[in-house]
Design a protein around this motif. Structure first.
Motif, PDB file in Angstrom:
ATOM      1  N   SER A  21      -4.743  -5.278  -2.080  1.00  0.00           N
ATOM      2  CA  SER A  21      -5.073  -6.555  -0.866  1.00  0.00           C
ATOM      3  C   SER A  21      -6.143  -6.016  -0.211  1.00  0.00           C
ATOM      4  O   SER A  21      -7.198  -7.091   0.261  1.00  0.00           O
ATOM      5  CB  SER A  21      -4.095  -6.647  -0.011  1.00  0.00           C
ATOM      6  OG  SER A  21      -2.780  -7.268  -0.565  1.00  0.00           O
ATOM      7  N   HIS A  36      -8.313  -8.467  -7.402  1.00  0.00           N
ATOM      8  CA  HIS A  36      -7.272  -8.948  -6.277  1.00  0.00           C
ATOM      9  C   HIS A  36      -7.154 -10.187  -6.682  1.00  0.00           C
ATOM     10  O   HIS A  36      -7.858 -11.230  -6.324  1.00  0.00           O
ATOM     11  CB  HIS A  36      -8.225  -8.763  -5.019  1.00  0.00           C
ATOM     12  CG  HIS A  36      -7.374  -9.345  -3.988  1.00  0.00           C
ATOM     13  ND1 HIS A  36      -7.762  -9.948  -2.929  1.00  0.00           N
ATOM     14  CD2 HIS A  36      -6.078  -8.984  -3.581  1.00  0.00           C
ATOM     15  CE1 HIS A  36      -6.908 -10.313  -2.031  1.00  0.00           C
ATOM     16  NE2 HIS A  36      -5.727  -9.841  -2.344  1.00  0.00           N
ATOM     17  N   SER A  56      -4.364 -13.767  -5.949  1.00  0.00           N
ATOM     18  CA  SER A  56      -3.901 -14.084  -4.597  1.00  0.00           C
ATOM     19  C   SER A  56      -2.508 -14.776  -4.926  1.00  0.00           C
ATOM     20  O   SER A  56      -2.155 -14.974  -6.275  1.00  0.00           O
ATOM     21  CB  SER A  56      -4.669 -15.403  -4.007  1.00  0.00           C
ATOM     22  OG  SER A  56      -5.894 -14.707  -3.462  1.00  0.00           O
ATOM     23  N   ASN A  57      -1.676 -14.665  -4.029  1.00  0.00           N
ATOM     24  CA  ASN A  57      -0.303 -15.273  -4.245  1.00  0.00           C
ATOM     25  C   ASN A  57       0.028 -16.825  -4.078  1.00  0.00           C
ATOM     26  O   ASN A  57      -0.614 -17.006  -2.869  1.00  0.00           O
ATOM     27  CB  ASN A  57       0.690 -14.600  -3.078  1.00  0.00           C
ATOM     28  CG  ASN A  57       2.147 -14.486  -3.118  1.00  0.00           C
ATOM     29  OD1 ASN A  57       2.557 -15.027  -4.368  1.00  0.00           O
ATOM     30  ND2 ASN A  57       2.943 -14.197  -2.209  1.00  0.00           N
ATOM     31  N   ASN A  91      -9.248 -11.371   2.182  1.00  0.00           N
ATOM     32  CA  ASN A  91      -8.439 -11.004   3.186  1.00  0.00           C
ATOM     33  C   ASN A  91      -8.850 -10.794   4.577  1.00  0.00           C
ATOM     34  O   ASN A  91      -8.222 -10.889   5.419  1.00  0.00           O
ATOM     35  CB  ASN A  91      -7.541  -9.876   2.670  1.00  0.00           C
ATOM     36  CG  ASN A  91      -6.335 -10.113   1.663  1.00  0.00           C
ATOM     37  OD1 ASN A  91      -5.965 -11.329   1.951  1.00  0.00           O
ATOM     38  ND2 ASN A  91      -5.775  -9.512   0.904  1.00  0.00           N
ATOM     39  N   LEU A 128      -8.581 -14.021   5.764  1.00  0.00           N
ATOM     40  CA  LEU A 128      -7.382 -14.519   6.000  1.00  0.00           C
ATOM     41  C   LEU A 128      -6.841 -13.842   7.234  1.00  0.00           C
ATOM     42  O   LEU A 128      -5.899 -14.205   8.250  1.00  0.00           O
ATOM     43  CB  LEU A 128      -6.690 -14.186   4.975  1.00  0.00           C
ATOM     44  CG  LEU A 128      -5.021 -14.311   5.045  1.00  0.00           C
ATOM     45  CD1 LEU A 128      -4.511 -15.796   5.253  1.00  0.00           C
ATOM     46  CD2 LEU A 128      -4.458 -13.891   3.807  1.00  0.00           C
ATOM     47  N   TYR A 129      -6.927 -12.403   7.202  1.00  0.00           N
ATOM     48  CA  TYR A 129      -6.418 -11.482   8.395  1.00  0.00           C
ATOM     49  C   TYR A 129      -7.048 -11.850   9.606  1.00  0.00           C
ATOM     50  O   TYR A 129      -6.313 -11.924  10.717  1.00  0.00           O
ATOM     51  CB  TYR A 129      -6.370 -10.183   7.956  1.00  0.00           C
ATOM     52  CG  TYR A 129      -5.323  -9.665   7.190  1.00  0.00           C
ATOM     53  CD1 TYR A 129      -5.003 -10.271   5.881  1.00  0.00           C
ATOM     54  CD2 TYR A 129      -4.245  -8.827   7.547  1.00  0.00           C
ATOM     55  CE1 TYR A 129      -4.065 -10.170   5.098  1.00  0.00           C
ATOM     56  CE2 TYR A 129      -3.174  -8.698   6.979  1.00  0.00           C
ATOM     57  CZ  TYR A 129      -3.032  -9.111   5.492  1.00  0.00           C
ATOM     58  OH  TYR A 129      -2.096  -8.846   4.628  1.00  0.00           O
TER      59      TYR A 129
HETATM   60  C1  LIG Z   1      -0.290 -12.057   4.508  1.00  0.00           C
HETATM   61  C2  LIG Z   1      -1.203 -11.874   2.996  1.00  0.00           C
HETATM   62  N1  LIG Z   1      -1.712 -10.614   2.575  1.00  0.00           N
HETATM   63  C3  LIG Z   1      -2.393 -10.339   1.602  1.00  0.00           C
HETATM   64  C4  LIG Z   1      -2.410 -11.227   0.611  1.00  0.00           C
HETATM   65  C5  LIG Z   1      -3.368 -10.815  -0.456  1.00  0.00           C
HETATM   66  O1  LIG Z   1      -3.551  -9.788  -0.771  1.00  0.00           O
HETATM   67  C6  LIG Z   1      -2.017 -12.512   0.828  1.00  0.00           C
HETATM   68  C7  LIG Z   1      -2.244 -13.729  -0.216  1.00  0.00           C
HETATM   69  O2  LIG Z   1      -2.593 -13.346  -1.258  1.00  0.00           O
HETATM   70  O3  LIG Z   1      -1.673 -14.660   0.018  1.00  0.00           O
HETATM   71  C8  LIG Z   1      -1.283 -12.949   1.927  1.00  0.00           C
HETATM   72  O4  LIG Z   1      -0.813 -14.110   2.243  1.00  0.00           O
END
Ligand SMILES: Cc1ncc(C=O)c(C(=O)O)c1O
Ligand SMILES: NC(=O)C1=CN([C@@H]2O[C@H](COP(=O)(O)OP(=O)(O)OC[C@H]3O[C@@H](n4cnc5c(N)ncnc54)[C@H](O)[C@@H]3O)[C@@H](O)[C@H]2O)C=CC1
Length: 309
Positions: free
Chosen positions: A116, A137, A139-140, A188, A191-192
């Motif tokens: 990640s 990398h 993604s989920n 990320n 996202l973070y």
């Molecule tokens: C909270 C979170 N942390 C890492 C990842 C991916 O590396 C995801 C994601 O792919 O959605 C995530 O939601």
């Protein structure tokens, strides 16, 4: 083009990755230290395949590939041209995995980590021929989200990046080559930053968790799916962004540690869906229903974004 891939580590991401690669014609050999993880992954392949059907994702003329679950890491990497490492986000576990596979694979076998955000430069210090190591990398959920980041470390050969980029393209997916090997890469980091602010707002009592999700999903999330952040700046106006950021940036959360709320929940093994409780609570039935509903909605949105609806 790569035809044989080994997948080391199943867990949350593995089943979707295996399903997506095999639909694209690759033969995948999958290994996990946990038999429970193998059985769970085996049971998820058909579900992921059904979602790929709904996305109208077909196999190449040569047909779909296979997914084979094997009992040893040696069996997994035997004959593989690509090894995808998908073990926990822990550099010691990843390094141990690289040490395990190193004597089993030739120098030209590409090792791609689904990390990640651990810099690839750090990871490639634990494998021979570091020029063949790259970040891939996903993604989920990986069988639905088409964008995959490709990250080279300081010692990664450009050809390695190009090979993985081209593989992703050949699968009908969207490779994004990240130019600098920074922690968290791009997706990320964005996202973070968002999650840090979101958790901070809930922790400070500014908003309830459910209402935060409504606000962000139906505001930013909905918009960003159609209009990316850079395009959004032009739509809103850089003058507006300048005015608002001139006072707001200083007030945003800038914590460099993990929020106490998250520390408390994880210390109590409240990890989320995987443990039945996290920010919200889930019965197994609710978790299963949520997974299906979210897949259905993600498929519908993706079909519209791709102009197929
Ligand atoms: C909270 C979170 N942390 C890492 C990842 C991916 O590396 C995801 C994601 O792919 O959605 C995530 O939601
Ligand atoms: N969960 C997510 O949303 C995403 C995770 N990632 C990254 O992908 C990687 C895997 O993530 P998850 O699937 O969520 O992890 P996970 O913790 O759900 O699964 C990891 C799997 O690896 C297995 N494992 C542990 N040690 C092993 C070893 N030595 N050899 C073989 N298997 C081993 C475990 O039994 C487990 O099944 C991590 O680097 C993570 O940061 C990437 C994108 C999204």
């Amino acid at each position: 083009m790569i035809k044989r891939a080994a997948l080391i580590g199943l867990g949350t991401m593995g089943p979707g990755i295996a399903a997506r690669l095999s639909r694209g014609g690759l033969d995948v050999t999958a290994y996990d230290v946990s038999q429970a993880a193998v059985e769970r992954a085996r049971g998820m392949l058909d579900l992921a395949g059904g979602v790929l059907d709904r996305l109208d994702i077909t196999s190449p003329g040569t047909g779909a590939g296979t997914v084979r679950f094997v009992e040893t890491i040696a069996e997994a990497v035997d004959g593989a041209e690509l090894v995808i490492e998908n073990v926990p986000e822990n550099i010691d576990i990843k390094a141990r995995t690289y040490r395990d596979i190193d004597p089993l694979i030739g120098p030209s076998v590409i090792v791609a980590s689904d990390t990640s955000g651990i810099p690839i430069t750090k990871l490639q210090a634990h494998i021979s021929h570091p020029e063949r190591m790259v970040g891939m990398h996903w993604s989920n959920p990986p069988h639905i989200i088409p964008m995959i980041e490709v990250i080279g470390g300081e010692q990664t050969a450009p050809e390695t990046v190009a090979t993985i980029r081209d593989l992703i393209r050949s699968l009908g997916l969207l490779p994004v080559v990240v130019k600098k090997d920074v922690p968290g890469f791009v997706e990320n980091r964005v996202l973070y930053a968002l999650l840090r602010e979101a958790v901070d707002l809930v922790e400070r009592g500014v908003i309830e968790p459910e209402d935060l999700d409504t606000c962000v999903s139906w505001g930013i999330g909905y918009k960003i799916a159609v209009i990316g952040p850079m395009a959004l700046l032009d739509m809103a106006g850089l003058d507006i962004y300048k005015s608002v950021s001139s006072f707001l940036n200083a007030d945003l959360s800038n914590r460099d540690d993990v929020a106490p709320m998250v520390m408390e929940k994880t210390a109590a093994s409240k990890f989320g869906i995987k443990s039945g409780e996290g920010m919200f609570s889930y019965t197994p039935e609710q978790a299963k229903a949520l997974q299906g509903e979210r897949a259905r909605k993600l498929v519908a949105v993706r079909r519209i974004l791709e102009g197929r609806e």
